[in-house]
Write a protein that holds these residues in place. Structure first.
Motif, PDB file in Angstrom:
ATOM      1  N   ARG A   1       0.889  -1.229  -0.143  1.00 10.08           N
ATOM      2  CA  ARG A   1      -0.011   0.013   0.032  1.00 10.08           C
ATOM      3  C   ARG A   1       0.923   1.025   0.023  1.00 10.08           C
ATOM      4  NH1 ARG A   1      -4.352  -0.420   4.575  1.00 10.08           N
ATOM      5  NH2 ARG A   1      -5.109   1.184   3.489  1.00 10.08           N
ATOM      6  N   GLY A   2       2.194   0.968  -0.165  1.00 11.33           N
ATOM      7  CA  GLY A   2       3.013   2.316  -0.269  1.00 11.33           C
ATOM      8  C   GLY A   2       3.842   2.724   1.226  1.00 11.33           C
ATOM      9  N   TYR A   3       3.513   1.883   2.245  1.00  8.95           N
ATOM     10  CA  TYR A   3       4.035   2.394   3.359  1.00  8.95           C
ATOM     11  C   TYR A   3       5.417   1.607   3.654  1.00  8.95           C
ATOM     12  CZ  TYR A   3      -0.291   4.650   4.553  1.00  8.95           C
ATOM     13  OH  TYR A   3      -1.506   5.128   4.680  1.00  8.95           O
ATOM     14  N   ASP A   4       6.166   2.099   4.672  1.00 12.52           N
ATOM     15  CA  ASP A   4       7.433   1.489   5.255  1.00 12.52           C
ATOM     16  C   ASP A   4       6.709   0.781   6.182  1.00 12.52           C
ATOM     17  OD1 ASP A   4       9.216   2.333   3.528  1.00 12.52           O
ATOM     18  OD2 ASP A   4       9.976   4.143   4.839  1.00 12.52           O
ATOM     19  N   SER A   5       7.148  -0.260   6.437  1.00 11.10           N
ATOM     20  CA  SER A   5       6.749  -1.317   7.828  1.00 11.10           C
ATOM     21  C   SER A   5       7.896  -1.820   8.462  1.00 11.10           C
ATOM     22  CB  SER A   5       5.920  -2.412   7.202  1.00 11.10           C
ATOM     23  OG  SER A   5       6.740  -3.478   6.654  1.00 11.10           O
ATOM     24  N   TYR A   6       7.360  -2.012   9.730  1.00  5.19           N
ATOM     25  CA  TYR A   6       8.378  -2.477  10.764  1.00  5.19           C
ATOM     26  C   TYR A   6       7.669  -3.699  11.594  1.00  5.19           C
ATOM     27  CZ  TYR A   6      11.903  -2.452  14.712  1.00  5.19           C
ATOM     28  OH  TYR A   6      12.760  -2.701  15.758  1.00  5.19           O
ATOM     29  N   VAL A   7       8.629  -4.769  11.619  1.00  4.26           N
ATOM     30  CA  VAL A   7       8.100  -6.152  12.351  1.00  4.26           C
ATOM     31  C   VAL A   7       8.838  -6.203  13.403  1.00  4.26           C
ATOM     32  CG1 VAL A   7       6.890  -8.287  12.341  1.00  4.26           C
ATOM     33  CG2 VAL A   7       6.460  -6.583  10.349  1.00  4.26           C
ATOM     34  N   ARG A   8       8.478  -6.154  14.727  1.00  3.35           N
ATOM     35  CA  ARG A   8       9.535  -6.521  15.577  1.00  3.35           C
ATOM     36  C   ARG A   8       8.892  -7.316  16.853  1.00  3.35           C
ATOM     37  NH1 ARG A   8       8.143  -3.891  20.196  1.00  3.35           N
ATOM     38  NH2 ARG A   8       6.689  -2.070  20.175  1.00  3.35           N
ATOM     39  N   PRO A   9       9.767  -8.095  17.510  1.00  2.00           N
ATOM     40  CA  PRO A   9       9.388  -8.982  18.630  1.00  2.00           C
ATOM     41  C   PRO A   9       8.908  -8.066  19.847  1.00  2.00           C
ATOM     42  CG  PRO A   9      11.606  -8.960  18.305  1.00  2.00           C
ATOM     43  CD  PRO A   9      11.223  -8.144  17.236  1.00  2.00           C
ATOM     44  N   SER A  10       8.201  -8.590  20.654  1.00  2.00           N
ATOM     45  CA  SER A  10       7.665  -7.792  22.136  1.00  2.00           C
ATOM     46  C   SER A  10       7.759  -9.305  22.977  1.00  2.00           C
ATOM     47  CB  SER A  10       6.428  -7.054  21.807  1.00  2.00           C
ATOM     48  OG  SER A  10       6.363  -6.751  23.125  1.00  2.00           O
ATOM     49  N   GLY A  11       8.267  -8.660  24.057  1.00  2.00           N
ATOM     50  CA  GLY A  11       8.099  -9.957  25.145  1.00  2.00           C
ATOM     51  C   GLY A  11       7.066  -9.763  26.193  1.00  2.00           C
ATOM     52  N   ALA A  12       6.393  -8.576  25.753  1.00  2.34           N
ATOM     53  CA  ALA A  12       5.186  -8.310  26.797  1.00  2.34           C
ATOM     54  C   ALA A  12       3.853  -8.020  26.222  1.00  2.34           C
ATOM     55  CB  ALA A  12       5.485  -7.041  27.717  1.00  2.34           C
ATOM     56  N   PHE A  13       2.714  -7.765  26.924  1.00  2.00           N
ATOM     57  CA  PHE A  13       1.562  -7.512  26.166  1.00  2.00           C
ATOM     58  C   PHE A  13       0.875  -6.778  27.016  1.00  2.00           C
ATOM     59  CE2 PHE A  13      -2.969  -8.336  24.958  1.00  2.00           C
ATOM     60  CZ  PHE A  13      -3.044  -7.982  23.720  1.00  2.00           C
ATOM     61  N   SER A  14       0.278  -5.538  26.639  1.00  9.08           N
ATOM     62  CA  SER A  14      -0.502  -4.499  27.683  1.00  9.08           C
ATOM     63  C   SER A  14      -2.029  -4.807  27.121  1.00  9.08           C
ATOM     64  CB  SER A  14      -0.174  -3.320  27.440  1.00  9.08           C
ATOM     65  OG  SER A  14      -0.995  -2.613  28.208  1.00  9.08           O
ATOM     66  N   THR A  15      -2.862  -4.897  28.035  1.00  6.01           N
ATOM     67  CA  THR A  15      -4.259  -4.527  27.657  1.00  6.01           C
ATOM     68  C   THR A  15      -4.570  -3.103  27.867  1.00  6.01           C
ATOM     69  OG1 THR A  15      -4.952  -5.022  30.325  1.00  6.01           O
ATOM     70  CG2 THR A  15      -4.821  -6.949  28.806  1.00  6.01           C
ATOM     71  N   LEU A  16      -3.697  -2.261  28.057  1.00  5.71           N
ATOM     72  CA  LEU A  16      -3.819  -0.633  27.928  1.00  5.71           C
ATOM     73  C   LEU A  16      -4.914  -0.210  28.981  1.00  5.71           C
ATOM     74  CD1 LEU A  16      -4.488  -0.348  23.935  1.00  5.71           C
ATOM     75  CD2 LEU A  16      -2.501  -0.035  25.321  1.00  5.71           C
ATOM     76  N   GLY A  17      -4.479  -0.953  30.190  1.00  6.16           N
ATOM     77  CA  GLY A  17      -5.150  -0.605  31.365  1.00  6.16           C
ATOM     78  C   GLY A  17      -6.528  -1.207  31.775  1.00  6.16           C
ATOM     79  N   TRP A  18      -7.083  -2.060  30.803  1.00 11.56           N
ATOM     80  CA  TRP A  18      -8.299  -2.902  30.974  1.00 11.56           C
ATOM     81  C   TRP A  18      -8.126  -3.808  32.226  1.00 11.56           C
ATOM     82  CZ3 TRP A  18     -12.933  -1.142  29.349  1.00 11.56           C
ATOM     83  CH2 TRP A  18     -12.809  -0.048  28.468  1.00 11.56           C
ATOM     84  N   PHE A  19      -6.958  -4.576  32.188  1.00 13.49           N
ATOM     85  CA  PHE A  19      -6.653  -5.410  33.113  1.00 13.49           C
ATOM     86  C   PHE A  19      -5.409  -5.078  33.877  1.00 13.49           C
ATOM     87  CE2 PHE A  19      -9.250  -7.687  30.009  1.00 13.49           C
ATOM     88  CZ  PHE A  19     -10.377  -8.238  30.899  1.00 13.49           C
ATOM     89  N   ASN A  20      -5.001  -5.801  34.956  1.00 19.18           N
ATOM     90  CA  ASN A  20      -3.846  -5.345  35.486  1.00 19.18           C
ATOM     91  C   ASN A  20      -2.681  -6.069  34.968  1.00 19.18           C
ATOM     92  OD1 ASN A  20      -4.906  -3.721  37.889  1.00 19.18           O
ATOM     93  ND2 ASN A  20      -5.412  -5.670  38.811  1.00 19.18           N
ATOM     94  N   ASP A  21      -1.795  -5.262  34.322  1.00 20.32           N
ATOM     95  CA  ASP A  21      -0.602  -5.925  33.421  1.00 20.32           C
ATOM     96  C   ASP A  21       0.555  -6.538  34.433  1.00 20.32           C
ATOM     97  OD1 ASP A  21      -1.972  -5.450  30.981  1.00 20.32           O
ATOM     98  OD2 ASP A  21      -1.287  -3.460  30.966  1.00 20.32           O
TER      99      ASP A  21
END
Length: 158
Positions: free
Chosen positions: A138-158
């Motif tokens: 679609r014409g964008y630069d992309s970046y795919v990276r690993p993450s060792g954590a996942f956040s629920t953005l405050g919905w649950f206690n991370d």
């Protein structure tokens, strides 16, 4: 807690059918539910004789950081970082982000409740790389990276 998780998941599914990819959100919800179901209180994990010393050490650092944040910085720590969930891999998920090729303007995705965000997490690594390739087509630069954590953005206690 399980009832609250079920209500949130059902609400997200309903909103996704209206506004975004329901398959993506359902997959992410299932994976997040697996993580949440594995949680144990840090004190319990530390006291368990089967817990490796290196895990105990890292969890002790978490307790120290929470204590410092609360007592020295006066932050409201709530119940975040009071539980631990063992995961099967050091890379929990892949994060995809993109930007216009000619400007630092991020590509954003829309999700129910949280709105627009400049990244998208994938527990399915192949799907993450496919999303990166889709952005590039679609014409964008992309970046795919690993993450060792996942956040629920405050919905649950991370």
């Amino acid at each position: 807690m399980k009832k609250m998780i079920a209500v949130v998941v059902l609400a997200l599914i309903a909103a996704c059918f209206l506004f975004c990819s329901p398959v993506y959100v359902i997959r992410a919800g299932v994976q997040e539910a697996k993580i949440l179901s594995r949680r144990r209180h840090i004190e319990t994990v530390v006291q368990d004789s089967a817990t490796p010393a290196w895990v105990r050490h890292k969890l002790d650092l978490v307790v120290q950081a929470r204590t410092y944040a609360k007592q020295q910085l006066g932050l409201k720590v709530g119940d975040s970082y009071t539980t631990y969930a063992r995961v099967d891999h050091d890379t929990l998920l892949m994060v995809v982000s993109g930007a216009r090729k000619d400007a630092f303007i991020p590509y954003t995705w829309w999700f129910p409740i949280v709105g627009r965000v400049p990244y998208k997490g994938y527990f399915d690594f192949d799907a993450a790389y496919a999303e990166g390739r889709k952005l590039e087509r679609r014409g964008y630069d992309s970046y795919v990276r690993p993450s060792g954590a996942f956040s629920t953005l405050g919905w649950f206690n991370d």
